[in-house]
Design an enzyme around this catalytic site. Sequence first.
Site, PDB file in Angstrom:
ATOM      1  N   ILE A  11      38.762  40.475  71.845  1.00 21.72           N
ATOM      2  CA  ILE A  11      38.887  41.871  72.538  1.00 21.72           C
ATOM      3  C   ILE A  11      37.690  43.176  72.110  1.00 21.72           C
ATOM      4  O   ILE A  11      37.466  43.957  72.751  1.00 21.72           O
ATOM      5  CB  ILE A  11      40.327  42.162  73.332  1.00 21.72           C
ATOM      6  CG1 ILE A  11      40.979  43.358  74.085  1.00 21.72           C
ATOM      7  CG2 ILE A  11      40.442  43.235  71.593  1.00 21.72           C
ATOM      8  CD1 ILE A  11      41.935  43.356  73.600  1.00 21.72           C
ATOM      9  N   GLY A  32      46.514  40.967  63.819  1.00 25.98           N
ATOM     10  CA  GLY A  32      46.058  41.136  64.924  1.00 25.98           C
ATOM     11  C   GLY A  32      45.352  41.688  65.988  1.00 25.98           C
ATOM     12  O   GLY A  32      44.024  42.104  65.297  1.00 25.98           O
ATOM     13  N   VAL A  33      45.124  41.794  66.645  1.00 23.16           N
ATOM     14  CA  VAL A  33      44.810  42.729  67.925  1.00 23.16           C
ATOM     15  C   VAL A  33      43.872  43.932  67.042  1.00 23.16           C
ATOM     16  O   VAL A  33      43.447  44.950  67.469  1.00 23.16           O
ATOM     17  CB  VAL A  33      45.228  43.260  69.415  1.00 23.16           C
ATOM     18  CG1 VAL A  33      44.226  43.987  70.052  1.00 23.16           C
ATOM     19  CG2 VAL A  33      45.056  41.575  69.939  1.00 23.16           C
ATOM     20  N   ASP A  34      45.261  44.898  66.825  1.00 28.60           N
ATOM     21  CA  ASP A  34      45.547  46.558  65.912  1.00 28.60           C
ATOM     22  C   ASP A  34      44.207  46.293  64.708  1.00 28.60           C
ATOM     23  O   ASP A  34      43.738  47.283  65.095  1.00 28.60           O
ATOM     24  CB  ASP A  34      46.703  46.610  65.234  1.00 28.60           C
ATOM     25  CG  ASP A  34      46.977  47.389  65.752  1.00 28.60           C
ATOM     26  OD1 ASP A  34      46.571  48.890  65.888  1.00 28.60           O
ATOM     27  OD2 ASP A  34      47.977  48.082  65.280  1.00 28.60           O
ATOM     28  N   THR A 123      52.603  38.719  72.301  1.00 27.48           N
ATOM     29  CA  THR A 123      52.455  37.007  71.622  1.00 27.48           C
ATOM     30  C   THR A 123      51.981  36.600  71.177  1.00 27.48           C
ATOM     31  O   THR A 123      51.362  35.562  70.990  1.00 27.48           O
ATOM     32  CB  THR A 123      51.280  36.323  73.281  1.00 27.48           C
ATOM     33  OG1 THR A 123      50.419  37.217  73.032  1.00 27.48           O
ATOM     34  CG2 THR A 123      51.738  37.321  74.320  1.00 27.48           C
TER      35      THR A 123
HETATM   36  P1  ADP Z   1      51.245  41.483  69.023  1.00 25.99           P
HETATM   37  O1  ADP Z   1      52.098  42.748  67.799  1.00 25.99           O
HETATM   38  O2  ADP Z   1      51.495  43.045  70.200  1.00 25.99           O
HETATM   39  O3  ADP Z   1      52.114  40.196  69.481  1.00 25.99           O
HETATM   40  P2  ADP Z   1      49.004  40.434  68.549  1.00 25.99           P
HETATM   41  O4  ADP Z   1      47.598  41.390  67.534  1.00 25.99           O
HETATM   42  O5  ADP Z   1      49.973  39.897  67.147  1.00 25.99           O
HETATM   43  O6  ADP Z   1      49.798  41.683  68.647  1.00 25.99           O
HETATM   44  O7  ADP Z   1      48.864  39.378  69.363  1.00 25.99           O
HETATM   45  C1  ADP Z   1      48.694  39.643  70.638  1.00 25.99           C
HETATM   46  C2  ADP Z   1      47.729  38.792  70.823  1.00 25.99           C
HETATM   47  O8  ADP Z   1      46.635  38.800  70.366  1.00 25.99           O
HETATM   48  C3  ADP Z   1      47.977  37.314  70.530  1.00 25.99           C
HETATM   49  O9  ADP Z   1      47.884  36.380  71.541  1.00 25.99           O
HETATM   50  C4  ADP Z   1      46.601  36.592  69.549  1.00 25.99           C
HETATM   51  O10 ADP Z   1      46.175  35.689  69.982  1.00 25.99           O
HETATM   52  C5  ADP Z   1      45.824  37.767  70.694  1.00 25.99           C
HETATM   53  N1  ADP Z   1      44.823  38.314  69.218  1.00 25.99           N
HETATM   54  C6  ADP Z   1      44.792  38.554  68.002  1.00 25.99           C
HETATM   55  N2  ADP Z   1      43.082  39.081  67.275  1.00 25.99           N
HETATM   56  C7  ADP Z   1      42.351  39.399  68.959  1.00 25.99           C
HETATM   57  C8  ADP Z   1      41.613  39.731  68.906  1.00 25.99           C
HETATM   58  N3  ADP Z   1      40.532  40.169  68.131  1.00 25.99           N
HETATM   59  N4  ADP Z   1      41.601  39.659  70.646  1.00 25.99           N
HETATM   60  C9  ADP Z   1      41.391  39.142  71.685  1.00 25.99           C
HETATM   61  N5  ADP Z   1      43.113  38.996  71.007  1.00 25.99           N
HETATM   62  C10 ADP Z   1      43.560  38.676  70.104  1.00 25.99           C
END
Ligand code: ADP
Length: 169
Positions: A11, A32-34, A123
């Site tokens: 993302i 993760g995304v954060d 997820t």
């Molecule tokens: P949450 O804590 O809300 O579950 P996460 O960041 O752990 O958030 O994961 C949310 C989703 O994003 C998961 O399906 C994960 O595989 C996906 N994800 C993790 N990193 C990235 C990224 N850099 N870009 C897009 N999706 C990601």
Amino acid sequence: MATIRLVQGDITSESADAIVNAANSSLLGGGGVDGAIHRRGGPAILAECRRLRETDYPAGLPTGQAVASTAGDLNARWVIHTVGPVWSQSEDRSALLASCYRESLRVAGELGASTVVFPAISTGVYGWPMDDGARIAIETVRSFAHVVEEVRFVLFDAHGYRAFETALS
Ligand code: ADP
């Protein structure tokens, strides 16, 4: 009605008016995304999140709500932080997950963002089953997407991409 698009990838490589962050309620970063958003977006995002904690959200951002900050070095104008619910076997928290998508779109609309990119909220670390998370994401965005022109879901892997493809069709 907004166009809904699906992309497989990271993302933080996307370019859009607003990129939605699957944040945690501290707003101070995580995995993760954060983690990826703060790493690639640079310190300006964290600095603004700290200010949000000092002003509007001293106890953190509640689950299901959304708030915007600068996007720092990302190819976007804003990051919209939203806190997904942790998956629970015993309690139905679907309304909170739907609220994340709806509130993020509401904030995007208020900002005047016309393209918004979402991850599959909850997820990852929060354990929501991908198929159900995809269904809630698509259903909610379909009913609230009139405020923006394009909604793009960015799925990290093929499993996530297929789940969203199924939910969309
Ligand atoms: P949450 O804590 O809300 O579950 P996460 O960041 O752990 O958030 O994961 C949310 C989703 O994003 C998961 O399906 C994960 O595989 C996906 N994800 C993790 N990193 C990235 C990224 N850099 N870009 C897009 N999706 C990601």
